[in-house]
Design an enzyme around this catalytic site. Sequence first.
Site, mmCIF file in Angstrom:
data_model
loop_
_atom_site.group_PDB
_atom_site.id
_atom_site.type_symbol
_atom_site.label_atom_id
_atom_site.label_comp_id
_atom_site.label_asym_id
_atom_site.label_seq_id
_atom_site.Cartn_x
_atom_site.Cartn_y
_atom_site.Cartn_z
ATOM 1 N NE ARG A 15 -4.686 17.656 -5.649
ATOM 2 C CZ ARG A 15 -4.547 17.757 -6.961
ATOM 3 N NH1 ARG A 15 -3.996 16.815 -7.648
ATOM 4 N NH2 ARG A 15 -4.970 18.834 -7.578
ATOM 5 N NE ARG A 21 11.201 2.867 1.462
ATOM 6 C CZ ARG A 21 11.493 2.570 2.730
ATOM 7 N NH1 ARG A 21 11.052 3.330 3.698
ATOM 8 N NH2 ARG A 21 12.217 1.525 3.011
ATOM 9 N NE ARG A 30 16.622 -0.927 -3.795
ATOM 10 C CZ ARG A 30 15.873 -1.491 -2.862
ATOM 11 N NH1 ARG A 30 15.625 -0.846 -1.742
ATOM 12 N NH2 ARG A 30 15.346 -2.670 -3.041
ATOM 13 C CG ASP A 67 18.421 8.762 4.354
ATOM 14 O OD1 ASP A 67 17.374 8.123 4.193
ATOM 15 O OD2 ASP A 67 18.990 8.865 5.450
ATOM 16 C CE1 TYR A 144 18.541 6.346 12.431
ATOM 17 C CE2 TYR A 144 17.799 8.617 12.682
ATOM 18 C CZ TYR A 144 17.518 7.284 12.424
ATOM 19 O OH TYR A 144 16.234 6.884 12.161
HETATM 20 O O1 CP3 Z 1 10.827 8.708 0.735
HETATM 21 C C1 CP3 Z 1 11.536 9.293 -0.095
HETATM 22 O O2 CP3 Z 1 12.015 8.749 -1.097
HETATM 23 C C2 CP3 Z 1 11.820 10.742 0.113
HETATM 24 C C3 CP3 Z 1 13.194 10.939 0.473
HETATM 25 C C4 CP3 Z 1 13.524 10.447 1.862
HETATM 26 C C5 CP3 Z 1 14.252 9.266 2.179
HETATM 27 N N1 CP3 Z 1 14.545 9.266 3.492
HETATM 28 C C6 CP3 Z 1 14.665 8.221 1.229
HETATM 29 C C7 CP3 Z 1 14.903 6.854 1.731
HETATM 30 C C8 CP3 Z 1 13.304 11.122 3.057
HETATM 31 C C9 CP3 Z 1 12.495 12.377 3.281
HETATM 32 C C10 CP3 Z 1 13.978 10.385 4.075
HETATM 33 C C11 CP3 Z 1 14.059 10.836 5.471
HETATM 34 C C12 CP3 Z 1 14.617 9.938 6.495
HETATM 35 N N2 CP3 Z 1 15.614 9.018 6.375
HETATM 36 C C13 CP3 Z 1 14.233 9.978 7.831
HETATM 37 C C14 CP3 Z 1 13.270 10.970 8.400
HETATM 38 C C15 CP3 Z 1 11.876 10.686 8.032
HETATM 39 C C16 CP3 Z 1 11.289 9.733 8.955
HETATM 40 O O3 CP3 Z 1 11.185 8.551 8.603
HETATM 41 O O4 CP3 Z 1 10.908 10.163 10.041
HETATM 42 C C17 CP3 Z 1 14.980 9.002 8.526
HETATM 43 C C18 CP3 Z 1 14.865 8.665 9.981
HETATM 44 C C19 CP3 Z 1 15.852 8.424 7.595
HETATM 45 C C20 CP3 Z 1 16.905 7.383 7.865
HETATM 46 C C21 CP3 Z 1 16.605 6.171 7.084
HETATM 47 N N3 CP3 Z 1 16.854 6.044 5.731
HETATM 48 C C22 CP3 Z 1 15.930 5.007 7.509
HETATM 49 C C23 CP3 Z 1 15.465 4.726 8.920
HETATM 50 C C24 CP3 Z 1 15.796 4.178 6.381
HETATM 51 C C25 CP3 Z 1 15.114 2.855 6.299
HETATM 52 C C26 CP3 Z 1 16.092 1.744 6.224
HETATM 53 C C27 CP3 Z 1 15.417 0.476 5.741
HETATM 54 O O5 CP3 Z 1 16.047 -0.564 5.934
HETATM 55 O O6 CP3 Z 1 14.318 0.509 5.178
HETATM 56 C C28 CP3 Z 1 16.365 4.866 5.296
HETATM 57 C C29 CP3 Z 1 16.466 4.371 3.919
HETATM 58 C C30 CP3 Z 1 15.695 5.144 2.898
HETATM 59 N N4 CP3 Z 1 15.659 6.504 2.809
HETATM 60 C C31 CP3 Z 1 14.943 4.592 1.831
HETATM 61 C C32 CP3 Z 1 14.464 5.666 1.080
HETATM 62 C C33 CP3 Z 1 13.676 5.602 -0.179
HETATM 63 C C34 CP3 Z 1 14.758 3.120 1.549
HETATM 64 C C35 CP3 Z 1 15.944 2.628 0.806
HETATM 65 C C36 CP3 Z 1 15.572 1.432 0.011
HETATM 66 O O7 CP3 Z 1 15.322 0.372 0.605
HETATM 67 O O8 CP3 Z 1 15.511 1.557 -1.227
#
Ligand code: CP3
Length: 344
Positions: A15, A21, A30, A67, A144
């Site tokens: 688990r 999100r 948010r 993030d 990035y």
């Molecule tokens: O999911 C979680 O809440 C845990 C925390 C977490 C986030 N990002 C929060 C987040 C973790 C572990 C990450 C890692 C992350 N961030 C990665 C590596 C993991 C993977 O996906 O392989 C990467 C590449 C990122 C960079 C990033 N941040 C991207 C590509 C995005 C998506 C952008 C989009 O338009 O959706 C984010 C945004 C992000 N990071 C969100 C969250 C909860 C979404 C923000 C929102 O829309 O509220």
Amino acid sequence: MTELKNDRFLRALMRQPVAGRYLPEYRATRAEAGDFLSLCKNTPLACEVTMQPLRRYPLDAAILFSDILTIPDALGLGLYFETGEGPKFRNVIRSEADVAALPTLKAEVDLDYVMNAVSTIRRELNGSVPLIGFSGSPWTLATYMIEGGSSKDFREAKKLMYGQPEVMHRLLDHLANSVIDYLNGQIRAGAQAVQIFDTWGGVLITWAYREFSLAYMKKIADGLIREHEGRRVPLIIFTKNGGQWLESMVDVGADALGLDWTTDIGTARARVGDQVALQGNMDPAMLYAPPARIRQEVADILSRFGNGSGHIFNLGHGITPDVDPAHAGAFIEAVVELSGEYHR
Ligand code: CP3
């Protein structure tokens, strides 16, 4: 040693955390913060969204709400999120001079908001489940920083890697030192396990993966605090699309390997033996299927891993925001109910 009521995760069993999100309460919080980055920087609200999935589901760990792109932001690149377009940077790294101009990260000062979130969440968890901290891998952060955001073909990053490998190595070394400082800061602030996300290692040729991604994860593993508060602080490394390199990943010295859904977990276990635990690996898109189909998939993954310890069940990659919370619930319930017979 601090008390921990549920240490199942740390015993690397089953688990795992599902961040929140996709939950309506996440979207409400948010909105209260204004935007995603402001939410990461707001200590009480970042703590609140970390706790939200734990209130709904019987999870064995919490993951820090933050993030991977906080490090480049702190190095002066100016992170912002454009709706529907993913992360973007105002400044990019393209030259030897850009790399030379990067400041040395002082994580506990420059990323104090992350450290504050970690210590606040630890207090709020009150020993219920362990808290996982995380960072991006140097290679993934570099993509990035060079591309200025997400990419399909990684043209600029590969141009620098093949054209001026020594400059790329200088950037990756700088980032590895930054990640060590950042994760050690999270551990000192209270993170009880840490994960490195190498989201883009899988776009590399095998030799380049070893030289430009894996070598720097090894450097990080060698520089991390591995014991804190009288307990081991497990390190998990995850390379998306890295299934063909599991044997080399073992050599990094992490406690667990994250698997995406493209690798059969039974085969993976046969390849790595008991050298590391395995974390994974249901396809997140399976959460769109009916709950009965989700349950069947969980049963299948459990049986392919087989009996014994060393399986941390989770998704093979991040959850998508439009997943029905009831389906996430069915997934977690299936893992809880069906995993018992394998972990006696
Ligand atoms: O999911 C979680 O809440 C845990 C925390 C977490 C986030 N990002 C929060 C987040 C973790 C572990 C990450 C890692 C992350 N961030 C990665 C590596 C993991 C993977 O996906 O392989 C990467 C590449 C990122 C960079 C990033 N941040 C991207 C590509 C995005 C998506 C952008 C989009 O338009 O959706 C984010 C945004 C992000 N990071 C969100 C969250 C909860 C979404 C923000 C929102 O829309 O509220």
